[in-house]
Design an enzyme around this catalytic site. Structure first.
Site, mmCIF file in Angstrom:
data_model
loop_
_atom_site.group_PDB
_atom_site.id
_atom_site.type_symbol
_atom_site.label_atom_id
_atom_site.label_comp_id
_atom_site.label_asym_id
_atom_site.label_seq_id
_atom_site.Cartn_x
_atom_site.Cartn_y
_atom_site.Cartn_z
ATOM 1 N N CYS A 379 0.833 -1.199 0.000
ATOM 2 C CA CYS A 379 0.000 0.000 0.000
ATOM 3 C C CYS A 379 0.871 1.254 0.000
ATOM 4 C CB CYS A 379 -0.988 -0.054 1.158
ATOM 5 S SG CYS A 379 -2.454 0.952 0.843
ATOM 6 N N HIS A 513 -3.634 -5.198 0.557
ATOM 7 C CA HIS A 513 -3.056 -5.711 1.810
ATOM 8 C C HIS A 513 -3.087 -7.241 1.846
ATOM 9 C CE1 HIS A 513 -2.540 -1.876 3.905
ATOM 10 N NE2 HIS A 513 -3.592 -1.490 3.198
ATOM 11 N N GLU A 515 -1.498 -9.173 3.626
ATOM 12 C CA GLU A 515 -1.362 -9.706 4.995
ATOM 13 C C GLU A 515 -2.715 -10.025 5.632
ATOM 14 O OE1 GLU A 515 -0.973 -6.588 4.098
ATOM 15 O OE2 GLU A 515 -1.342 -5.145 5.706
#
Ligand code: GLN
Length: 541
Positions: A379, A513, A515
């Site tokens: 990001c 994202h 993650e």
């Protein structure tokens, strides 16, 4: 019909209620049940999206675009069940809803009160949007005794009564502190906390007792006696070496047995192989790599919860331990400081907001590019890498982001229009801050000849977003000529989602994202590949 497990916390905060809920979810799943996990947060913010990461830690984003509490990340990582907007509610949301209804006249002239109107809205949330789940685990944020938690406790008390014992269970997470001077474990705080819970009409069925020492049988008996629970329902929860050891540890102490007993379920033992395999990888790694995470919120690691877990998952996939060196990006704004990055095997610049520390992140990206160190920009970390490439590869020394002012070359700019399915979303610089970013899952198409295409093994992916600014597509040609490939784009070709440097061992920036979607038993391909590149790098240095 779903059974409901309500999880409260007592004595102190940070007891790991979220992990307890997630691990219980995993255990019930391992016995073949379908689970759903939910969090009820008593604070007044409508969602944590506008809260400082220092206050609240990471904001977890769901596929359907909700900005939620980080515990939902634990829930997903432990159960693999994608969280939804309808899995997290706050007092702020409940009250906005009740007040909107009051303005519409829905209450037909009634005096609008906490009981029944607010409690009804909480109950509707708990019972709403369910499919064929066997268990709904509802965690109540905060600690019993907090003023703001009262309407939630009242609502779950009513639910317990309504659903009956066959369909509801109250689990209380508490602390048994060890007093070194006396050489003793103390049960009194737990007794008080249970008393507090009983004063609002809730009798816990199970106590999960966090403790740094073994809780002897006698003490367990004493807790059971004073707190009015069965002795088998006092579950010791000692600190473990990894959060992924929690499901097995709770199982050994009988937590899931006790839950099944409560509901009268005659079921076999859970299959915990997945968790045992994860733990074997965690316990017996074949080497170690160090990743430097260059961010702004490094003094509160909860701000990077999913990121830290995903790096661990990348390690699990490669059978190595990943050591993270948390580095404050502002350090790299001073001359001659990037040498601190020399020992790391990979550099990761995570998501972030605002100008502070941005130049340090740009310097870290430059170091990674020039020194051929694996680089992963997420990001904000992608945006900073693009600014770096624009300035130092594409000959645009004045390149910058409009997040920090009006640069001559706004290679990163405010998003004013984008499509979500068949709808067009529009924003301008005066839009509200809360809930207005580009949020949730969006598709992205991958370039055939890119590194990410082979990492994902697919040409179309879906990832979760949370951003207000984006790389300006008008600079694509200039940047690609300078060597930065735009390897992932939104389906309409308007939004750059991934950039990479083909002439580099591993340099990838993503606007989304990843993650948020990694699991210990299914590490995200980008983290797997990044850690693999770090392993390669560790052989060189
Ligand atoms: N501040 C940047 C934006 O809003 C990046 C956001 C992020 O890293 N999540 O686009």
């Amino acid at each position: 019909m779903a059974r409901f497990i309500f999880i409260t916390g007592g004595v102190v905060s940070s007891l790991g209620k979220g992990l307890c809920s997630a691990a219980l979810g995993a255990l019930l799943q391992a016995r073949g049940f379908k689970v759903r996990l939910r969090k009820l947060d008593p604070y007044l913010n409508v969602d944590p999206g506008t809260m400082s990461p220092y206050q609240h830690g990471e904001v977890y984003v769901t596929d359907d675009g909700a900005e939620t509490d980080l515990d939902l990340g634990h829930y997903e990582r432990f159960t693999g069940v994608p969280a939804r907007k309808s899995d997290n509610v706050t007092t702020g949301q409940i009250y906005s809803d009740v007040l909107a209804r009051e303005r519409r006249g829905d209450y037909l002239g009634a005096t609008v009160q906490v009981i029944p109107h607010v409690t009804d809205a909480i109950k509707a949330f708990v019972l709403g949007d369910l499919a064929d789940e066997d268990f709904v685990i509802c965690e109540i944020g905060g600690t019993v005794g907090d003023i703001e938690g009262l309407p939630f406790l009242e609502a779950i008390r009513q639910l317990g009564n309504q659903l009956g014992r066959e369909r509801s269970l109250f689990l209380h997470c508490t602390l048994i502190p060890y007093i070194a001077a006396a050489g003793e474990l103390k049960t009194k705080p737990t007794q008080h906390s249970v008393k507090e819970l009983q004063s609002v009409g809730i009798k816990p069925d199970i106590l999960v007792c966090r403790s740094e020492r073994e809780i002897p049988k006698d003490e367990r008996r004493k807790i059971a006696l004073f707190c009015n629970v069965r002795e088998e329902a006092v579950i010791p929860a000692l600190d473990v070496r990894s959060i992924y050891a929690v499901p097995r540890a709770y199982h050994e102490e009988g937590l899931d047995d006790e839950v099944c007993r409560h509901f009268g379920l005659e079921v076999g033992q859970p299959t915990l192989e997945t968790w045992d395999q994860v733990m074997t990888r965690v316990d017996e790694p074949d080497g170690e790599v160090t990743i430097g995470v260059v961010g702004k919120y490094v003094s509160l690691l909860d701000a990077y919860k999913s990121l830290a877990e995903s790096l661990t998952h990348g390690g699990i996939a490669n059978n190595v331990r990943v050591k993270v060196s948390w580095l404050d990006s502002e350090i790299f704004e001073r001359e001659g400081t990037t040498q601190q990055l020399e020992g790391v095997h990979g550099i990761l610049v995570p998501g972030g907001f605002g100008e502070r520390g941005a130049e340090g992140k740009i310097a870290a990206a430059r170091f990674a590019r020039e020194h051929q160190v694996p680089y992963f920009g997420i990001c904000f970390g992608m945006q900073m890498a693009v600014i770096e490439a624009a300035r130092n590869l594409a000959g645009l020394p004045q390149a910058g982001s409009t997040e920090f002012g009006q640069p001559t070359d706004p290679v990163v700019g405010l998003m004013t229009e984008w499509s979500r399915g068949n709808e067009i979303e529009r924003r301008n610089s005066r839009s509200d801050l809360g809930g207005t970013m580009r949020l949730g899952a969006y598709p992205c198409l991958l370039d055939d000849n890119s590194r990410v295409r082979s990492i994902y093994g697919a040409d179309s992916i879906s990832e979760r977003h949370r951003h207000r600014y984006e790389v300006n597509i008008n600079y694509r040609e200039k940047l690609e000529q300078a060597g930065l490939l735009f390897s992932g784009l939104s389906p309409d070709g308007e939004l750059p989602e991934i950039v990479e440097l083909p002439d580099h061992p591993w340099f990838v920036g993503v606007q989304f994202h990843p993650e948020l979607k990694s699991k210990p038993f299914a590490p995200h391909p980008l983290f797997t590949s990044f850690v693999e590149a770090a392993v390669e790098q560790s052989r060189l240095v």
